[in-house]
Design a protein around this motif. Structure first.
Motif, PDB file in Angstrom:
ATOM      1  N   GLY A   4       0.668  -1.174  -0.012  1.00 16.87           N
ATOM      2  CA  GLY A   4      -0.121  -0.032  -0.233  1.00 16.87           C
ATOM      3  C   GLY A   4       0.663   1.239   0.113  1.00 16.87           C
ATOM      4  N   TRP A   5       2.078   1.279   0.494  1.00 19.38           N
ATOM      5  CA  TRP A   5       2.816   2.376   0.492  1.00 19.38           C
ATOM      6  C   TRP A   5       3.530   2.525  -0.891  1.00 19.38           C
ATOM      7  CZ3 TRP A   5       5.800   1.181   5.816  1.00 19.38           C
ATOM      8  CH2 TRP A   5       4.929   1.854   6.957  1.00 19.38           C
ATOM      9  N   GLY A   6       3.562   1.460  -1.684  1.00 19.05           N
ATOM     10  CA  GLY A   6       3.968   1.704  -3.058  1.00 19.05           C
ATOM     11  C   GLY A   6       5.592   1.080  -3.339  1.00 19.05           C
ATOM     12  N   LEU A   7       6.136   0.040  -1.962  1.00 20.99           N
ATOM     13  CA  LEU A   7       7.103  -0.328  -2.344  1.00 20.99           C
ATOM     14  C   LEU A   7       7.268  -1.569  -3.296  1.00 20.99           C
ATOM     15  CD1 LEU A   7       8.142  -0.427   1.751  1.00 20.99           C
ATOM     16  CD2 LEU A   7       9.047   0.992  -0.162  1.00 20.99           C
ATOM     17  N   ALA A  70       3.085  13.988  14.295  1.00 21.84           N
ATOM     18  CA  ALA A  70       3.207  14.123  12.897  1.00 21.84           C
ATOM     19  C   ALA A  70       2.505  12.833  12.202  1.00 21.84           C
ATOM     20  CB  ALA A  70       4.467  14.321  12.290  1.00 21.84           C
ATOM     21  N   PHE A  71       2.871  11.707  12.828  1.00 21.82           N
ATOM     22  CA  PHE A  71       2.236  10.518  12.269  1.00 21.82           C
ATOM     23  C   PHE A  71       0.742  10.276  12.579  1.00 21.82           C
ATOM     24  CE2 PHE A  71       6.462   7.830  13.369  1.00 21.82           C
ATOM     25  CZ  PHE A  71       6.592   7.431  11.867  1.00 21.82           C
ATOM     26  N   LEU A  72       0.222  10.962  13.695  1.00 16.72           N
ATOM     27  CA  LEU A  72      -1.231  10.984  13.812  1.00 16.72           C
ATOM     28  C   LEU A  72      -1.842  11.908  12.807  1.00 16.72           C
ATOM     29  CD1 LEU A  72      -1.346  10.642  17.643  1.00 16.72           C
ATOM     30  CD2 LEU A  72      -1.563   9.003  16.204  1.00 16.72           C
ATOM     31  N   GLY A  75      -2.281  10.453   9.107  1.00 14.27           N
ATOM     32  CA  GLY A  75      -3.384   9.349   9.084  1.00 14.27           C
ATOM     33  C   GLY A  75      -2.968   8.361   8.062  1.00 14.27           C
ATOM     34  N   ASP A  76      -3.821   8.242   6.781  1.00  9.26           N
ATOM     35  CA  ASP A  76      -3.639   7.280   5.778  1.00  9.26           C
ATOM     36  C   ASP A  76      -2.802   7.751   4.635  1.00  9.26           C
ATOM     37  OD1 ASP A  76      -5.596   5.678   7.034  1.00  9.26           O
ATOM     38  OD2 ASP A  76      -7.315   6.231   5.792  1.00  9.26           O
ATOM     39  N   ARG A  85       1.295   9.200  -3.423  1.00 11.49           N
ATOM     40  CA  ARG A  85       0.196   8.354  -4.044  1.00 11.49           C
ATOM     41  C   ARG A  85      -0.962   9.052  -4.365  1.00 11.49           C
ATOM     42  NH1 ARG A  85       0.835   5.524   0.899  1.00 11.49           N
ATOM     43  NH2 ARG A  85      -1.281   5.259   0.956  1.00 11.49           N
ATOM     44  N   ASP A  86      -1.685   8.208  -5.250  1.00  8.22           N
ATOM     45  CA  ASP A  86      -3.154   8.730  -5.700  1.00  8.22           C
ATOM     46  C   ASP A  86      -4.131   9.162  -4.490  1.00  8.22           C
ATOM     47  OD1 ASP A  86      -2.290   9.212  -8.545  1.00  8.22           O
ATOM     48  OD2 ASP A  86      -3.195   7.227  -8.880  1.00  8.22           O
ATOM     49  N   GLU A  87      -4.107   8.280  -3.623  1.00  9.58           N
ATOM     50  CA  GLU A  87      -4.864   8.224  -2.393  1.00  9.58           C
ATOM     51  C   GLU A  87      -4.543   9.098  -1.501  1.00  9.58           C
ATOM     52  OE1 GLU A  87      -2.297   4.444  -2.085  1.00  9.58           O
ATOM     53  OE2 GLU A  87      -3.494   5.527  -3.754  1.00  9.58           O
ATOM     54  N   HIS A  88      -3.232   9.685  -1.519  1.00 10.70           N
ATOM     55  CA  HIS A  88      -2.683  10.671  -0.458  1.00 10.70           C
ATOM     56  C   HIS A  88      -3.739  12.125  -0.561  1.00 10.70           C
ATOM     57  CE1 HIS A  88       1.492   9.349  -0.063  1.00 10.70           C
ATOM     58  NE2 HIS A  88       0.588   8.613   0.617  1.00 10.70           N
ATOM     59  N   ARG A  89      -3.898  12.672   0.576  1.00 11.38           N
ATOM     60  CA  ARG A  89      -4.484  13.987   0.613  1.00 11.38           C
ATOM     61  C   ARG A  89      -3.634  14.987   1.156  1.00 11.38           C
ATOM     62  NH1 ARG A  89      -5.520  12.770   5.432  1.00 11.38           N
ATOM     63  NH2 ARG A  89      -7.199  13.077   6.680  1.00 11.38           N
ATOM     64  N   LEU A  90      -3.632  16.119   0.955  1.00 17.58           N
ATOM     65  CA  LEU A  90      -2.541  17.328   1.465  1.00 17.58           C
ATOM     66  C   LEU A  90      -3.204  17.538   2.968  1.00 17.58           C
ATOM     67  CD1 LEU A  90      -0.320  19.047   0.786  1.00 17.58           C
ATOM     68  CD2 LEU A  90      -1.800  20.742   0.109  1.00 17.58           C
ATOM     69  N   ILE A  91      -1.921  17.537   3.661  1.00 22.52           N
ATOM     70  CA  ILE A  91      -2.384  17.766   5.226  1.00 22.52           C
ATOM     71  C   ILE A  91      -1.386  18.970   5.446  1.00 22.52           C
ATOM     72  CG2 ILE A  91      -2.014  16.816   7.586  1.00 22.52           C
ATOM     73  CD1 ILE A  91      -3.515  14.843   5.646  1.00 22.52           C
ATOM     74  N   VAL A  92      -2.149  19.925   5.973  1.00 24.92           N
ATOM     75  CA  VAL A  92      -1.817  21.299   6.222  1.00 24.92           C
ATOM     76  C   VAL A  92      -2.330  21.966   7.571  1.00 24.92           C
ATOM     77  CG1 VAL A  92      -1.349  22.065   3.860  1.00 24.92           C
ATOM     78  CG2 VAL A  92      -3.376  22.459   5.069  1.00 24.92           C
TER      79      VAL A  92
END
Length: 174
Positions: A4-7, A70-72, A75-76, A85-92
């Motif tokens: 899922g991480w793209g490895l 930062a991990f929390l 999230g996904d 990845r395509d399913e990432h969203r920008l976290i700000v």
């Protein structure tokens, strides 16, 4: 989770998602487990000053707290690879409101803590290596973020990259 991480094996061979940045980062972090070198006795400082040990341990603990936050907050969208990845969203928000790469900041804080607590020239070299690798990895990641998210450029101009006012660790534009 790893898939899922793209490895992928192909990525390890051709660095398509920034796998070599991850490998360099993990190697440098793992090398922090090595004992202090040169030994304090070789420097004529036995024992290492308690104030430096306490300061270093406090920085290491602070870095761990920064990392958990930062991990929390990610999230996904968490991934060890710098490619988005395509399913990432920008976290700000959260830790990402004050710093674009708080996980890298946390790693550097932990490394600095180990360096100070141990008084090790080896660990100082590892810290400098991490500065180079994480600065490069963040730039790799940001090229992808700028292509994917049109508002990333504005966010980048108003938010510290990794460490404020340090040229390799803070830049306003790529």
């Amino acid at each position: 989770m790893l898939k899922g991480w793209g490895l992928s094996w192909g990525g390890w061979l051709d660095n398509r998602r920034g796998e070599w940045w991850l490998l360099a980062q993990l190697t440098l972090i793992t090398a922090h487990l090595c004992p202090a070198w040169p030994a304090h006795g070789q420097l004529g400082l036995t024992p290492w000053p308690l104030g430096l040990v306490i300061t270093g341990v406090a920085l290491l603990g602070y870095g761990a707290v920064l990392a958990v936050r930062a991990f929390l907050d990610l999230g996904d969208s968490l991934s060890p690879l710098p490619a988005v990845r395509d399913e990432h969203r920008l976290i700000v928000t959260g830790a990402y409101q004050r710093c674009r790469h708080p996980l890298y900041q946390a790693v550097l804080c932990c490394s600095l803590g180990v360096c100070i607590a141990s008084g090790s020239g080896l660990h100082l070299a590892l810290l400098l290596g991490l500065i180079g690798v994480l600065g490069g990895k963040a730039r790799f990641e940001e090229r992808d973020l700028r292509r994917r998210y049109p508002d990333y450029a504005t966010y980048a101009q108003t938010t510290t990259a990794i460490v404020p006012k340090l040229p390799w660790l803070d830049w306003s534009t790529l």
